[in-house]
Enzyme design. Structure first.
Site, mmCIF file in Angstrom:
data_model
loop_
_atom_site.group_PDB
_atom_site.id
_atom_site.type_symbol
_atom_site.label_atom_id
_atom_site.label_comp_id
_atom_site.label_asym_id
_atom_site.label_seq_id
_atom_site.Cartn_x
_atom_site.Cartn_y
_atom_site.Cartn_z
ATOM 1 N N THR A 68 0.866 -1.170 0.000
ATOM 2 C CA THR A 68 0.000 0.000 0.000
ATOM 3 C C THR A 68 0.906 1.224 0.000
ATOM 4 O O THR A 68 1.607 1.493 0.978
ATOM 5 C CB THR A 68 -0.930 0.006 1.225
ATOM 6 O OG1 THR A 68 -1.758 -1.161 1.170
ATOM 7 C CG2 THR A 68 -1.797 1.246 1.259
ATOM 8 N N LYS A 121 -7.569 1.695 -2.848
ATOM 9 C CA LYS A 121 -7.192 1.237 -1.503
ATOM 10 C C LYS A 121 -7.341 2.373 -0.508
ATOM 11 O O LYS A 121 -7.816 2.177 0.613
ATOM 12 C CB LYS A 121 -5.767 0.684 -1.509
ATOM 13 C CG LYS A 121 -5.233 0.275 -0.140
ATOM 14 C CD LYS A 121 -5.857 -1.003 0.379
ATOM 15 C CE LYS A 121 -5.440 -1.332 1.785
ATOM 16 N NZ LYS A 121 -4.433 -2.323 1.938
#
Length: 178
Positions: free
Chosen positions: A97, A172
Site C-alpha cells: 500500500t 485502496k
C-alpha cells in the site's frame, strides 16, 4: 512453468509467497532480513536471493510486498535493485500500500527498462493472507490483468481491475477511509 520472485516476507508476504510455492512454480525470495528468507525456506520449496537484482534476474514475474513508498522505490531502483536485474518483459506486481504517485513513478521506471508494472494493493490482513482470501484492487494496463489474476489466484478471493496504474492505490485509499 513461470519463474516468480517474491520480495518481502513480512506478515503478509510470508504466507502469500507460501501459497505460490504450493502451485509448483519456481519461486525465488528476497527479504532485507535474511533470517526471514531462511525461515521461509524451511517450510516451502524455493531459492533465497541475496539482492533484489538477483531475485529479478530470471523472473518472469516479480511480486513485491514491502512496507512503504521509500521501501518500494529502494527495492525497485536502488543499488542492486530489481530493475537492475530484470529482463525486458518482466511483470512487476506491487502489493504494497503506497501512494498513487509512486505507482506512476515505478511504471515510468519499468517502461524505461521495457518491463511492465501493476499496483495491486491487498486487503484482508494477516488472516486473509494466511487463508488465501485477500482482495486485490489492481491498477494496470488492461492487457496485463488476466495474467495478474492468474498468478495471484492462490492467495486471493477477489481481484478487480480498477483502471490504469495508480488506480489500485487510489481505490485502496478510499477503502481505508470507508
Amino acid at each position: 512453468m513461470i519463474n516468480i520472485a517474491f520480495i518481502g516476507l513480512g506478515t503478509m508476504g510470508y504466507p502469500m509467497a507460501g501459497h505460490l510455492a504450493r502451485t509448483g512454480s519456481q519461486i525465488s525470495v528476497y527479504n532485507r532480513t535474511q533470517v526471514k528468507a531462511d525461515n521461509w525456506l524451511e517450510h516451502y520449496p524455493g531459492n533465497k536471493c541475496d539482492t533484489p537484482a538477483e531475485a529479478a534476474n530470471n523472473a518472469d514475474i516479480v511480486l513485491i510486498c514491502a512496507g512503504r513508498d521509500q521501501d518500494v522505490e529502494a527495492l525497485m531502483t536502488g543499488a542492486d535493485g530489481l530493475l537492475s536485474g530484470a529482463r525486458p518483459g518482466t511483470l512487476f506486481i506491487d502489493h504494497t500500500t503506497t501512494s498513487s504517485l509512486l505507482a506512476e513513478k515505478m511504471l515510468g521506471a519499468c517502461e524505461d527498462k521495457d518491463c511492465h508494472f501493476a499496483d495491486a494493493p491487498v486487503s484482508g490482513g494477516q488472516q486473509g493472507a494466511q487463508n488465501g482470501q485477500l482482495s486485490i484492487m489492481c491498477g494496470c494496463d488492461h492487457s496485463l490483468f488476466d495474467q495478474i489474476r492468474t498468478v495471484t489466484a492462490p492467495y486471493t478471493k477477489a481481484i478487480v481491475h480498477m483502471g490504469p496504474v495508480g488506480s489500485g492505490q487510489k481505490t485502496k485509499m478510499v477503502n481505508q477511509i470507508c
